[in-house]
Design an enzyme around this catalytic site. Structure first.
Site, short mmCIF file in Angstrom:
data_model
loop_
_atom_site.label_atom_id
_atom_site.label_comp_id
_atom_site.label_asym_id
_atom_site.label_seq_id
_atom_site.Cartn_x
_atom_site.Cartn_y
_atom_site.Cartn_z
N GLY A 142 0.83 -1.21 0.00
CA GLY A 142 0.00 0.00 0.00
C GLY A 142 0.86 1.25 0.00
O GLY A 142 0.79 2.06 -0.90
N PHE A 143 1.68 1.36 1.03
CA PHE A 143 2.63 2.48 1.17
C PHE A 143 1.93 3.83 1.21
O PHE A 143 2.53 4.85 0.92
CB PHE A 143 3.68 2.43 0.05
CG PHE A 143 4.28 1.07 -0.14
CD1 PHE A 143 5.03 0.49 0.87
CD2 PHE A 143 4.08 0.35 -1.31
CE1 PHE A 143 5.57 -0.78 0.72
CE2 PHE A 143 4.61 -0.92 -1.46
CZ PHE A 143 5.36 -1.49 -0.45
N ARG B 59 8.83 -1.05 22.22
CA ARG B 59 8.78 -2.51 22.31
C ARG B 59 8.61 -3.13 20.93
O ARG B 59 7.87 -2.63 20.09
CB ARG B 59 7.63 -2.94 23.21
CG ARG B 59 7.31 -4.42 23.05
CD ARG B 59 6.20 -4.90 23.96
NE ARG B 59 6.72 -5.25 25.26
CZ ARG B 59 6.16 -4.94 26.40
NH1 ARG B 59 5.05 -4.25 26.41
NH2 ARG B 59 6.70 -5.29 27.53
N LYS C 155 6.12 1.75 19.47
CA LYS C 155 6.14 2.83 18.48
C LYS C 155 6.03 2.17 17.11
O LYS C 155 5.93 0.96 17.00
CB LYS C 155 7.44 3.62 18.60
CG LYS C 155 7.62 4.34 19.93
CD LYS C 155 8.97 5.05 19.97
CE LYS C 155 9.17 5.80 21.28
NZ LYS C 155 10.54 6.39 21.34
N VAL D 297 7.27 1.15 13.14
CA VAL D 297 8.52 0.80 12.46
C VAL D 297 8.40 0.84 10.93
O VAL D 297 9.39 0.63 10.24
CB VAL D 297 9.00 -0.61 12.88
CG1 VAL D 297 9.26 -0.65 14.37
CG2 VAL D 297 7.98 -1.68 12.48
N GLY D 298 7.22 1.12 10.42
CA GLY D 298 7.00 0.95 8.98
C GLY D 298 7.64 2.00 8.11
O GLY D 298 7.95 1.75 6.94
N GLU D 299 7.80 3.19 8.64
CA GLU D 299 8.24 4.29 7.77
C GLU D 299 9.62 4.82 8.12
O GLU D 299 10.29 5.42 7.28
CB GLU D 299 7.20 5.42 7.84
CG GLU D 299 5.89 4.97 7.22
CD GLU D 299 4.71 5.89 7.53
OE1 GLU D 299 4.47 6.79 6.73
OE2 GLU D 299 4.05 5.68 8.55
#
Lengths: 165, 754, 352
Positions: free
Chosen positions: B249-250, B640, B713, B715-717
């Site tokens: 998707g992004f 975490r 938190k 982590v994807g971006e």
């Protein structure tokens, strides 16, 4: 139906009738044979998501005219596992997290199987990278993909030795 | 015993054996066998194929379409144009909130960007629909296109990003620059980029009276359903959207796009199920992009190597008809300590599709400029760029003065540098060669991304047999929600993972918010965990109030849930299984509900961000200019970690996006027509396997008690940020040439002849 | 894609007869043609599928020592044919530097010779293109033309030929066998592709119905086997067309260059043979200075057609590098990244 071809798909020989000369092998599989594992990412041979094996060789099924492949043997991702037992490449892709969204994965796996059959890359990661460069992965799971190919290749070789022994 | 002496659910929460495990993907077998069904893999009986016709001009109107030619093509069933498109209950140009983007749904004959849908051809076969669309041969009344960052008059946008102010300042930047001993004044340019998820946007839509059934990839099921309900005047309950898997998707599948709605309209027009899939070239227009920017950075540094001023001005572009303004300069709010910081944005409106959120929107574009400028400042001071960053470490959030809820960036710098071997880096550029004579350069960039939380709900059920069912309308676009959220769900119910059924990816499940802003695990995860805790609290209440239970009266001591049993906290030998409790109570199941939202008190007190440090090595052919990023090490602290295997993959992918930003991807837009001339995957270059040699992600420990109860938190971006700048800085270090227009091309780094 | 008649002849004469009618196109694997049909650039009325014609997929050693390669031999099969790769290593390297493994498995030798240009304006039916629609103009000329031609172009067309394969072939004096309505003929590969001039729509010397049935490499081309390389600059490490490329082949004798062959790719509407450069090298001992002199000769007539002046110097440099790599000797095994400057094969003569 004006067109009829004979295809062996995942080991089963079938006569396939269709009404339009424009049908590509990819669209034949996806839209007419309900084999939707091969994916359409670009439809122009630029991404590799549609990779299948035809007569044992990996090709882009989106740039293959179905009519022209009369008599061919086609292996798709659906025909790779033996029942519930995954092919070593499939298992290695899971173990090495060689995918994220999974959309390019059937093409990656078919390409990896093709690569191993070709036998040109050996265990050299640089050669594997080059040989897998026809399969884009926008999630960019490339590290896992190369590790998976290396591992699967080893597993296949070991299985071969066991069989020979 | 009453519920109030079970102080909320907290005594019963257990963070146990599922969270933190590097489990492989639970959807892995489906994905490697081709059995994972993506939207375009669906084929309901009677389905027709719809294909878009899109505009080949960027501005003007459609004068005519040869509908007859299309209709007379064998197999074509109908052609939908602005003339016969079914009525909508809402104007597609209506905008009642900032997340409601205007859509092109054939509302008139106007063309406002290239590749805008102008008709839909529906046919019995894909081949016929495709040719039908080509036969429409549109005639246009074209107007001159406004193209590029200088294509129109500039203005200050009303807000940037998600409604942030366009201009923010703290302290006196000009005074800070005057006081500086070294100054940097540099302008950087970033190109238009397109998300290009491997899966093109696709929809299979089927109407049944006033009920609508949809298969389509969505990063935001509830919002998509709400948008469709509004457009069609339906009750949201009458719409069922299935999105079990997204092929990436992004950001481009965060909000339902015009073409997806056109699929629904086409199905309505013909009264049969319809499948509409975008061609790759059609993804360069109506489904968003990352807009181009031009960013001027001015940095002042004192004799000690400390910033005296940081001024970051960004110019960007939006469409002529909607508001999305890339908040490129805002990255300068959070990273480097400076007594004076100013950020500002200006924009032009040009004839392009509306830009949208694209992986690290604002942060990615801003980061490559800021990290380049910081590198230039370090070089001007004769300082190691890592040491310079550490010297300007922000102990509190620079723009706001708030303390960080947690910030292990210093550890990221240290661990990343150690792993990379940074200490061996020569200070001056163009000092390193490999054995084959290639120039070698090392660069660093700081990564950052805000730790966001949205609203979500979830449901957890403990069944009669003691197993669990957890439901959340969450989205797996590849980040691993099927696995990570199930791990949280299992822990919420204190069950082993194989004891729970986890349902997601469907709009009839509780609203899980949007999979965006790197907030999905935190948002959906908190709701899921709370739902589990709620179910256990209810179960605990049953047990502690039942005289026949070994847990009777244990409420004061509190209970611990573990492995499908409730145990007394003070005497774990006294326990009872979930199944036993339910059986005795004569209940088939017990249901818990959970919700999550950001904690406004914590948010007003703390600045919440994930951080990281990315180190990059590039090799450059000195004569021929070809560049290869040969090694990246990223160290990230993002609270975490639910599943380190999946998190590592997210970081790898993000960092490779950074490589792509610095070296590869760019839409080439014809300066006259405003059309994207490389709207494909052959010439729009994203990295291929051979581009990526070595990528490592280190997970740096970080406890954050404030972001949310899970301490998660996103982590994807974050991986995109930092990495792009690190690669650009490595190119400078390899060649001594500072390239300020991205992506860096081979002609930019050619050693001058002679 | 328009609909079309599909015929599948089983002999070459049947194919030629079927394809001679206007609007016909030969279909081999289709990796280029189907793509062009999908975007609407090619709209043939009839596809003549030649893939079921027997005998066109052989690689044969000829009595004179040359090699004859059937038009239907697949790129990958040719590149990995041990005899071929040993005799013509630069051609094998060029083949393997092109496209992807999947495309090389499908694409045929004959089709590769007839690849259409990649110019975005040619590939876009809505742009002006004299090649696609004679007389309509050239939108590339003042458009986004960073990667367009620097040699042999005309104001009517600035597209470049995209093939890697053809670059070393042209250096090695390959020729093609053509079956046409008037029988079989042979022409040199150099004569197959045409420069645009005022007729960019004429890309090749082929007449309607003409079918390339084979490619031939002369025996004497194998004398270069020990010193032959193909080098290709790309905007990513693999799976990209050339920015510029070069094939260099040297016949060495007592440490001197007996004869040299040099061709460039990505610079002109046809693979570009640099004969003046070749002549300048004959009899010289290999070295940076004479390679640079050859590069100057190769690009003597170059001029930018747009925002692409950098390609001229880049082409000179790739000539120097390709010659240096060739002088250093053909690697025993094809490099892991064929054609790439990042191939692990050493031998680069970098600046200091």
């Amino acid at each position: 139906m004006p067109f009829c071809i004979s295809l062996t798909v995942n080991g089963v020989k079938r006569n396939i009738e269709f009404d339009d000369p424009r049908v590509t092998l990819l669209d034949l599989l996806r839209e007419r044979l309900d084999l939707t594992g091969a994916k359409k990412g670009c439809d122009r041979g630029q991404c590799g998501a549609c990779t299948v094996l035809v007569n044992g060789r990996r090709i882009n099924s989106c740039l293959a005219l179905a009519l022209s492949h009369d008599g061919a043997e086609v292996l798709t991702i659906e025909g790779v596992a033996q029942g519930e037992a995954l092919h070593p490449v499939q298992a290695a892709f899971i173990a090495h997290d060689g995918f994220q969204c999974g959309f390019c994965t059937p093409g990656q796996i078919m390409s990896a199987i093709g690569l191993i059959n070709e036998g040109h890359a050996g265990d050299d990661p640089e050669r594997i990278r080059e040989a897998m460069s026809g399969n884009l992965c926008r999630c960019a799971a490339y590290i896992g993909i190369v590790e998976a190919v290396q591992d699967a290749q080893k597993a296949i070789a070991e299985a071969g030795r066991r069989d020979a022994a | 015993m009453t519920l109030e002496i079970l102080p909320q659910a907290s005594p019963h929460i257990r963070h146990g054996s599922n969270i933190g495990q590097p489990l492989t993907r639970r959807d892995g077998v489906l994905k490697v066998t081709g059995r994972a069904r993506y939207a375009a893999d669906n084929h309901p009986p009677g389905m027709l194929y719809a294909v878009l016709a899109v505009s080949s001009i960027a501005r003007g109107r459609v004068k005519s379409l040869n509908v007859e030619a299309a209709k007379s093509h064998k197999g074509v069933v109908d052609v939908m144009t602005s003339v016969n498109r079914p009525k909508l209950a809402q104007d597609p140009d209506e905008k009642s909130n900032p997340f409601m983007f205007r859509l092109d749904l054939l509302q008139n004959d106007r063309v406002r960007y290239a590749n805008q849908p102008i008709a839909v051809v529906i046919a019995e076969s894909l081949e016929a629909a495709t040719e039908g669309a080509a036969l429409l041969a549109p005639q246009y009344e074209a107007e001159p296109a406004r193209v590029g960052l200088d294509g129109a008059e500039s203005f200050v946008p009303p807000g940037v990003g998600v409604g942030g102010p366009a201009e923010i300042r703290k302290g006196d930047v000009e005074a800070g620059l005057d006081a500086a001993t070294k100054r940097i004044d540099a302008t950087y340019e970033t190109p238009s980029q397109y998300h290009n998820a491997m899966e093109p946007h696709a929809i299979v839509a089927a109407w049944d009276g006033d009920r609508l059934s949809i298969d389509t990839p969505s990063q935001g099921l509830a919002m998509a359903r709400g948008r469709i309900a509004g457009l069609f005047g339906l009750s949201p309950e009458n719409i069922h959207i299935r999105s079990p898997f997204l092929g990436g998707g992004f950001g481009s599948k965060g909000l339902i796009s015009g073409p997806q709605i056109l699929g629904v309209l086409a199905a309505k027009l013909v009264g049969r199920p319809v499948k509409l899939v975008l061609r790759r070239d059609q993804m360069y227009g109506p489904v968003g992009h990352r807009p181009p920017t031009r960013q001027r950075l001015r940095i002042g540094v004192d004799g000690e190597g400390r910033l005296t001023a940081l001024d970051h001005r960004a110019k960007t572009a939006s469409s002529t008809f909607d508001d999305f303004f890339e908040a490129a300069a805002d990255i300068s709010h959070t990273l480097y300590a400076s007594p004076a910081i100013a950020t500002s944005h200006e924009a032009v409106r040009i004839d392009i599709g509306t830009p949208l959120f694209m992986r690290a929107p604002g942060e990615a574009t801003g980061s490559i400029a800021l990290e380049s400028a910081i590198d230039e400042a370090a070089a001007a001071c004769g300082l190691d760029p890592l040491a310079f960053r550490v010297r300007n470490y922000a102990e509190v959030e620079p723009i706001s003065g708030k303390p960080f809820s947690s910030k292990a960036l210093r550890e990221c710098y240290a661990q990343g540098a150690e792993r990379f071997g940074w200490a061996r880096r020569p200070l001056a550029p163009r000092q390193m060669r490999d054995k084959d004579g290639f120039l070698v350069g090392w660069g660093v960039g700081t990564a950052t991304f805000p730790a966001l939380m949205f609203h979500a709900e979830a449901r957890a059920i403990i069944r009669r047999d003691g197993t669990g069912l957890v439901e959340s309308g969450a989205h797996d676009m590849g980040q691993g929600a099927w696995t990570a959220l199930a791990q949280i769900a299992a822990d919420g119910l204190a069950l082993d993972l194989d004891q729970i059924e986890f349902r997601a990816g469907s709009s009839d499940l509780p609203d899980a918010g949007i999979a965006g802003g790197s907030a999905h695990t935190a948002t959906a995860g908190m709701a899921i965990h709370s739902a589990g805790a709620d179910a256990i609290a209810k179960l605990a209440e049953l047990a502690t109030r039942d005289e026949r239970s070994p847990l009777y009266g244990a409420g004061n001591a509190g209970l611990v849930a573990r492995n499908g049993r409730l145990r007394r906290r003070d005497d774990e030998s006294r326990s009872e299984s979930y199944a036993e409790i339910l059986a005795r109570a004569g209940l088939g199941e017990i249901e818990g509900r959970g919700a999550s939202a950001a904690d406004p008190a914590a948010q007003s007190t703390y600045a919440m961000h994930a951080h990281g440090a990315v180190f990059a090595e590039v090799k450059v052919d000195p004569d021929l200019g070809q560049i290869r990023a040969t090694r990246l090490v990223g160290a990230f602290a993002a609270g975490r970690v639910i599943n380190p295997r999946l998190v590592r993959s997210q970081y790898h992918g993000g960092m490779i996006w950074g490589v792509s930003f610095a070296l590869n991807e760019q839409a080439i837009i014809d300066r006259r027509s405003g059309r994207v001339m490389n709207a494909d995957l052959a010439e729009y270059h994203v990295p291929v396997n051979a581009d990526i040699v070595s990528i490592e992600a280190l997970l740096v420990h970080e406890d954050d008690p404030y972001v949310n109860a899970l301490g998660v938190k996103g982590v994807g971006e974050i991986g995109v940020t930092g990495a792009a700048g690190a690669v650009a800085n490595a190119v400078w270090h390899a060649t001594g040439m500072r390239v300020r227009r991205f992506p860096i091309k081979l002609e930019d780094v050619l050693t001058p002849a002679g | 894609m328009n609909t079309f008649d599909y015929v599948r002849p089983s002999t070459v004469p049947d194919a030629v007869a079927a394809a001679a009618a206007p609007g016909s196109a030969y279909l081999a694997s289709g990796t280029n043609l189907l793509d062009l049909m999908k975007v609407g650039v090619a709209r043939p009325d009839r596809l003549v599928d030649i893939t079921h014609i027997a005998g066109l997929d052989r690689i044969e050693r000829l009595p004179d020592g040359g090699l004859r390669i059937g038009a239907l031999v697949r790129n990958a099969d040719l590149a990995h044919d041990p005899d071929f790769a040993r005799s013509y290593p630069a051609v094998a390297e060029a083949l393997l530097s092109g496209a992807s493994a999947q495309l090389r498995n499908a694409a045929t030798i004959g089709g590769n010779l007839l690849q259409r240009p990649r110019c975005a304006y040619f590939y876009d039916p809505f742009s002006a293109c004299n090649k696609r629609a004679p007389g309509s103009g050239c939108d590339a000329l003042h458009g986004e033309n960073r990667l367009h031609a620097v040699l042999g172009w005309s104001p009517s067309c600035i597209a470049v030929h995209p093939s890697d394969f053809c670059v070393p072939l042209i250096a090695l004096d390959a020729f093609v066998e053509i079956e046409g309505r008037n029988g079989r003929r042979e022409i040199s590969l150099d004569a197959l592709h045409l420069l645009p001039g005022d007729t960019p729509e004429r890309e090749t010397a082929l007449e309607p119905g003409d079918l390339i049935v084979a490619l031939r490499l002369p025996a004497r081309a194998a004398v270069f086997a020990g010193h032959a390389r193909y080098l290709k600059l790309r905007e990513r490490t693999s799976y990209a067309f050339a920015v510029v490329s070069a094939a260099a082949a040297l016949e060495m004798e007592d440490g001197a260059i007996r004869q040299a062959r040099l061709a460039l790719g990505g610079v002109a509407a046809k693979p570009w043979r640099a004969r003046a450069a070749e002549e300048s090298l004959a009899g010289e001992r290999p070295g940076e200075a004479i390679f640079r002199r050859a590069a100057e000769a190769a690009l003597a007539d170059a001029k930018p057609s747009g925002d692409n002046a950098f390609k001229i110097e880049l082409a000179r440099r790739i000539v120097v590098r390709a010659l240096a790599l060739a002088a250093a000797g053909t690697p025993a095994r094809l490099p892991a990244l064929p054609g790439s400057p990042f191939s692990s094969a050493p031998g680069a003569l970098h600046d200091a």
